[in-house]
Design a protein around this motif. Sequence first.
Motif, PDB file in Angstrom:
ATOM      1  N   ILE A  16       0.854  -1.175   0.000  1.00  0.00           N
ATOM      2  CA  ILE A  16       0.000   0.000   0.000  1.00  0.00           C
ATOM      3  C   ILE A  16       0.897   1.233   0.000  1.00  0.00           C
ATOM      4  N   VAL A  17       0.578   2.171  -0.886  1.00  0.00           N
ATOM      5  CA  VAL A  17       1.330   3.415  -0.994  1.00  0.00           C
ATOM      6  C   VAL A  17       0.429   4.544  -0.503  1.00  0.00           C
ATOM      7  N   ILE A  18       0.941   5.308   0.446  1.00  0.00           N
ATOM      8  CA  ILE A  18       0.200   6.422   1.033  1.00  0.00           C
ATOM      9  C   ILE A  18       0.891   7.716   0.634  1.00  0.00           C
ATOM     10  N   GLY A  19       0.097   8.695   0.198  1.00  0.00           N
ATOM     11  CA  GLY A  19       0.684   9.983  -0.161  1.00  0.00           C
ATOM     12  C   GLY A  19      -0.365  10.986  -0.582  1.00  0.00           C
ATOM     13  N   HIS A  20       0.114  12.069  -1.151  1.00  0.00           N
ATOM     14  CA  HIS A  20      -0.746  13.152  -1.623  1.00  0.00           C
ATOM     15  C   HIS A  20      -0.430  13.376  -3.096  1.00  0.00           C
ATOM     16  N   GLN A  21      -1.440  13.299  -3.932  1.00  0.00           N
ATOM     17  CA  GLN A  21      -1.308  13.432  -5.379  1.00  0.00           C
ATOM     18  C   GLN A  21      -0.266  12.439  -5.920  1.00  0.00           C
ATOM     19  N   LEU A  22      -0.470  11.181  -5.581  1.00  0.00           N
ATOM     20  CA  LEU A  22       0.462  10.130  -5.974  1.00  0.00           C
ATOM     21  C   LEU A  22       0.657  10.030  -7.476  1.00  0.00           C
ATOM     22  N   TRP A  23      -0.339  10.457  -8.243  1.00  0.00           N
ATOM     23  CA  TRP A  23      -0.227  10.352  -9.691  1.00  0.00           C
ATOM     24  C   TRP A  23       0.974  11.126 -10.218  1.00  0.00           C
ATOM     25  N   PHE A  24       1.353  12.226  -9.559  1.00  0.00           N
ATOM     26  CA  PHE A  24       2.536  12.970 -10.000  1.00  0.00           C
ATOM     27  C   PHE A  24       3.798  12.145  -9.804  1.00  0.00           C
ATOM     28  N   ASP A  25       3.882  11.457  -8.681  1.00  0.00           N
ATOM     29  CA  ASP A  25       5.051  10.615  -8.412  1.00  0.00           C
ATOM     30  C   ASP A  25       5.131   9.458  -9.402  1.00  0.00           C
ATOM     31  N   PHE A  26       4.000   8.803  -9.629  1.00  0.00           N
ATOM     32  CA  PHE A  26       3.978   7.698 -10.582  1.00  0.00           C
ATOM     33  C   PHE A  26       4.330   8.188 -11.987  1.00  0.00           C
ATOM     34  N   ALA A  27       3.804   9.338 -12.367  1.00  0.00           N
ATOM     35  CA  ALA A  27       4.082   9.879 -13.700  1.00  0.00           C
ATOM     36  C   ALA A  27       5.554  10.246 -13.841  1.00  0.00           C
ATOM     37  N   MET A  28       6.125  10.852 -12.808  1.00  0.00           N
ATOM     38  CA  MET A  28       7.532  11.255 -12.858  1.00  0.00           C
ATOM     39  C   MET A  28       8.424  10.041 -13.067  1.00  0.00           C
ATOM     40  N   LEU A  29       8.067   8.946 -12.431  1.00  0.00           N
ATOM     41  CA  LEU A  29       8.863   7.721 -12.562  1.00  0.00           C
ATOM     42  C   LEU A  29       8.392   6.831 -13.706  1.00  0.00           C
ATOM     43  N   ASN A  30       7.264   7.207 -14.309  1.00  0.00           N
ATOM     44  CA  ASN A  30       6.654   6.420 -15.391  1.00  0.00           C
ATOM     45  C   ASN A  30       6.429   4.969 -14.952  1.00  0.00           C
ATOM     46  N   ILE A  31       5.817   4.825 -13.772  1.00  0.00           N
ATOM     47  CA  ILE A  31       5.469   3.507 -13.257  1.00  0.00           C
ATOM     48  C   ILE A  31       3.979   3.487 -12.922  1.00  0.00           C
ATOM     49  N   HIS A  33       0.825   1.543 -10.489  1.00  0.00           N
ATOM     50  CA  HIS A  33       0.597   0.834  -9.232  1.00  0.00           C
ATOM     51  C   HIS A  33      -0.885   0.492  -9.149  1.00  0.00           C
ATOM     52  N   ARG A  34      -1.193  -0.581  -8.467  1.00  0.00           N
ATOM     53  CA  ARG A  34      -2.598  -0.980  -8.324  1.00  0.00           C
ATOM     54  C   ARG A  34      -3.373   0.087  -7.568  1.00  0.00           C
ATOM     55  N   ALA A  35      -4.457   0.545  -8.157  1.00  0.00           N
ATOM     56  CA  ALA A  35      -5.281   1.584  -7.531  1.00  0.00           C
ATOM     57  C   ALA A  35      -5.776   1.145  -6.156  1.00  0.00           C
ATOM     58  N   ILE A  36      -6.114  -0.124  -6.012  1.00  0.00           N
ATOM     59  CA  ILE A  36      -6.627  -0.628  -4.731  1.00  0.00           C
ATOM     60  C   ILE A  36      -5.567  -0.551  -3.636  1.00  0.00           C
ATOM     61  N   ASP A  37      -4.297  -0.446  -4.042  1.00  0.00           N
ATOM     62  CA  ASP A  37      -3.189  -0.361  -3.087  1.00  0.00           C
ATOM     63  C   ASP A  37      -2.661   1.060  -2.924  1.00  0.00           C
ATOM     64  N   THR A  38      -3.458   2.053  -3.295  1.00  0.00           N
ATOM     65  CA  THR A  38      -3.061   3.440  -3.064  1.00  0.00           C
ATOM     66  C   THR A  38      -4.013   4.073  -2.059  1.00  0.00           C
ATOM     67  N   ARG A  39      -3.457   4.920  -1.236  1.00  0.00           N
ATOM     68  CA  ARG A  39      -4.234   5.696  -0.274  1.00  0.00           C
ATOM     69  C   ARG A  39      -3.810   7.152  -0.482  1.00  0.00           C
ATOM     70  N   ASP A  40      -4.500   7.813  -1.393  1.00  0.00           N
ATOM     71  CA  ASP A  40      -4.151   9.185  -1.753  1.00  0.00           C
ATOM     72  C   ASP A  40      -5.040  10.150  -0.985  1.00  0.00           C
ATOM     73  N   VAL A  41      -4.445  10.856  -0.025  1.00  0.00           N
ATOM     74  CA  VAL A  41      -5.235  11.739   0.832  1.00  0.00           C
ATOM     75  C   VAL A  41      -5.834  12.911   0.058  1.00  0.00           C
ATOM     76  N   ALA A  42      -5.302  13.221  -1.116  1.00  0.00           N
ATOM     77  CA  ALA A  42      -5.880  14.291  -1.936  1.00  0.00           C
ATOM     78  C   ALA A  42      -7.224  13.883  -2.518  1.00  0.00           C
ATOM     79  N   LEU A  43      -7.488  12.578  -2.569  1.00  0.00           N
ATOM     80  CA  LEU A  43      -8.691  12.082  -3.229  1.00  0.00           C
ATOM     81  C   LEU A  43      -9.700  11.431  -2.285  1.00  0.00           C
ATOM     82  N   PHE A  44      -9.367  11.299  -1.017  1.00  0.00           N
ATOM     83  CA  PHE A  44     -10.240  10.606  -0.060  1.00  0.00           C
ATOM     84  C   PHE A  44     -11.552  11.373   0.093  1.00  0.00           C
TER      85      PHE A  44
END
Length: 122
Positions: A16-31, A33-44
Motif C-alpha cells: 500500500i502506498v500512502i501519499g498526496h497526489q500520488l499520480w505525480f510521483d507515478f508519472a515522474m517515474l513512469n510507473i 501501481h494498483r489503484a486498490i493499493d493506493t491511499r491518496d489523501v488528496a482524493l479521499f
Amino acid sequence: FATVQRRVADCLGDNIVIGHQLWFDFAMLNISHRAIDTRDVALFLPFRTALGAPADEIIPLQTLVWRLMRHRINAGYQHPLDHTDGISVDLYRSHQDEWESFIRDGLWACALPPPAYARFFL
C-alpha cells in the motif's frame, strides 16, 4: 533512471502506498501501481466532503493538514520533508478504519485522479 525506476517499482510491489497526489510521483517515474493499493489523501472522499471541496478540485496538502489536523506545514517556505515526513500517513491513520472499511465493503473511498494520469493506476 531505469535502475531507479526498477528499484522503486520493486519496492512498491503489492504494498500500500500512502501519499498526496500520488499520480505525480507515478508519472515522474513512469510507473504504475494498483489503484486498490493506493491511499491518496488528496482524493479521499470523506476529507473532500468535510472541506466542501468541488468534485474537480484537488485540495492542497497544506489545507488538508491545517483544516483536519490543525497543524501548519510549509508556513512561508517550501520544505521537501514536509511532504515526506509522514504528514500524509498521519492523515491516512486519522481515518484508517473508515478508509479500510470502504475497501473491505467493495466501495471506492476516493475520487478519481485526473484522467490524464489514469494509466499510472492498474
